[in-house]
Design a protein around this motif. Sequence first.
Motif, PDB file in Angstrom:
ATOM      1  N   THR A 148      27.174  49.370  82.006  1.00 51.39           N
ATOM      2  CA  THR A 148      27.720  48.045  82.289  1.00 51.39           C
ATOM      3  C   THR A 148      29.043  48.164  83.037  1.00 51.39           C
ATOM      4  OG1 THR A 148      26.775  47.445  80.176  1.00 51.39           O
ATOM      5  CG2 THR A 148      28.176  45.811  81.214  1.00 51.39           C
ATOM      6  N   LEU A 149      29.894  49.071  82.539  1.00 54.36           N
ATOM      7  CA  LEU A 149      31.190  49.278  83.187  1.00 54.36           C
ATOM      8  C   LEU A 149      30.977  49.690  84.643  1.00 54.36           C
ATOM      9  CD1 LEU A 149      34.275  49.608  83.105  1.00 54.36           C
ATOM     10  CD2 LEU A 149      33.943  51.923  82.229  1.00 54.36           C
ATOM     11  N   SER A 150      30.068  50.618  84.809  1.00 60.30           N
ATOM     12  CA  SER A 150      29.774  51.126  86.135  1.00 60.30           C
ATOM     13  C   SER A 150      29.280  49.999  87.060  1.00 60.30           C
ATOM     14  CB  SER A 150      28.712  52.222  85.985  1.00 60.30           C
ATOM     15  OG  SER A 150      28.489  52.816  87.202  1.00 60.30           O
ATOM     16  N   ASP A 151      28.376  49.175  86.547  1.00 56.71           N
ATOM     17  CA  ASP A 151      27.842  48.069  87.357  1.00 56.71           C
ATOM     18  C   ASP A 151      28.948  47.086  87.742  1.00 56.71           C
ATOM     19  OD1 ASP A 151      25.404  49.202  87.070  1.00 56.71           O
ATOM     20  OD2 ASP A 151      24.634  47.767  85.593  1.00 56.71           O
ATOM     21  N   ARG A 152      29.795  46.791  86.765  1.00 58.48           N
ATOM     22  CA  ARG A 152      30.875  45.820  87.031  1.00 58.48           C
ATOM     23  C   ARG A 152      31.821  46.343  88.111  1.00 58.48           C
ATOM     24  NH1 ARG A 152      32.426  42.567  82.289  1.00 58.48           N
ATOM     25  NH2 ARG A 152      34.345  42.114  83.424  1.00 58.48           N
ATOM     26  N   LEU A 153      32.197  47.608  87.998  1.00 55.51           N
ATOM     27  CA  LEU A 153      33.137  48.167  88.975  1.00 55.51           C
ATOM     28  C   LEU A 153      32.495  48.250  90.359  1.00 55.51           C
ATOM     29  CD1 LEU A 153      34.886  50.913  86.796  1.00 55.51           C
ATOM     30  CD2 LEU A 153      35.805  48.701  87.489  1.00 55.51           C
ATOM     31  N   THR A 154      31.250  48.648  90.375  1.00 55.36           N
ATOM     32  CA  THR A 154      30.549  48.733  91.663  1.00 55.36           C
ATOM     33  C   THR A 154      30.502  47.363  92.337  1.00 55.36           C
ATOM     34  OG1 THR A 154      29.169  50.393  90.612  1.00 55.36           O
ATOM     35  CG2 THR A 154      28.447  49.651  92.759  1.00 55.36           C
ATOM     36  N   ALA A 155      30.225  46.322  91.542  1.00 57.76           N
ATOM     37  CA  ALA A 155      30.159  44.964  92.095  1.00 57.76           C
ATOM     38  C   ALA A 155      31.527  44.557  92.648  1.00 57.76           C
ATOM     39  CB  ALA A 155      29.701  43.992  91.012  1.00 57.76           C
TER      40      ALA A 155
END
Length: 310
Positions: free
Chosen positions: A4-11
């Motif tokens: 989730t963290l990874s997805d949020r930062l990527t976005a």
Amino acid sequence: MFNTLSDRLTATFKNIKGKGRLSESDINATIRDIRMALLDADVATTVVRHFTSRVRERALGAEVSKALNPGQQVVKIVNEELVQILGGQTRPLTLAKRPPTVIMLAGLQGSGKTTFAGKLARRLRDEGHFPVLVAADLQRPNAVTQLEVVAERAGVPCFAPERGNEGGAAQGAEGTTSYGDPVWVAQAGVGQARVRQYDVVIVDTAGRLAVDEALMKQAADIREAIQPDEVLFVIDAMIGQAAIETALAFQQGVDFTGVVLSKLDGDARGGAALSVASVTGRPIMYSSTGEGVKDIEVFHPDRMASRILD
Ligand code: GDP
């Protein structure tokens, strides 16, 4: 873990990556998003504050780069600061100049110490060492047997006390069970390893479900008695915010030289565990990623940062 963290930062980065110019308000908006993503992932607030202020300061003062556009430069800064939070450099295991190297494991009950003991032993064996496990967790009736099973699976020997056959039992020392005194058992185990010329001794110690004084005293006494080269604090990455409090309690009570993040294969938020290196100033040295004997990885802060930001 960290999906989730990874997805949020990527976005977040998607919004700025292609930009040829970044205004101060673009940077502020990006940092706000990063802050929220980190807080939602359970990263400690003190760590988030420090992290975002470093990123902000560097992003606003960033020099014009020929190779990277401003958006890419911010991503690079975030990556570098994340590596710092995670401890900077990879920290290899310290091996004693004169073997045996003594490694003590500490942590709460259920954190994954015993499982990790087997994994580390197996890994060291595969690297050509002659490790031995010592069962100094005498708190739970099953712990000694469990370590013996783990040792067998790892293909390494295990020194375990025989019931009713130890010095400490007769003296009725605190923390003593019918197996005896854990300090005595740990010391005897290290002594035996030395005599039998094993070159690494991994001492498993007792944990409790929560931090308490008796647990800390026992671990500190074992540390004092065996003078380990490494004290590895094993922390379950799934326990969320409690990870920070627990790490600080163990640091104060026993102190440790390195951290092992266990259960990184889980799908909890895990950010608190990522804060442990920053909060304690001790490096994360290994991660444990499953129940199998080979589910262990050396922790590389740079690779973990790239994995999160990918
Ligand atoms: P100890 O009380 O600290 O010695 O903890 P154990 O080694 O007994 O582990 C507690 C439970 O967590 C056991 O059921 C283990 O199989 C499990 N466990 C340990 N490490 C991991 C890991 O990295 N991933 C997963 N999924 N489970 C783990």
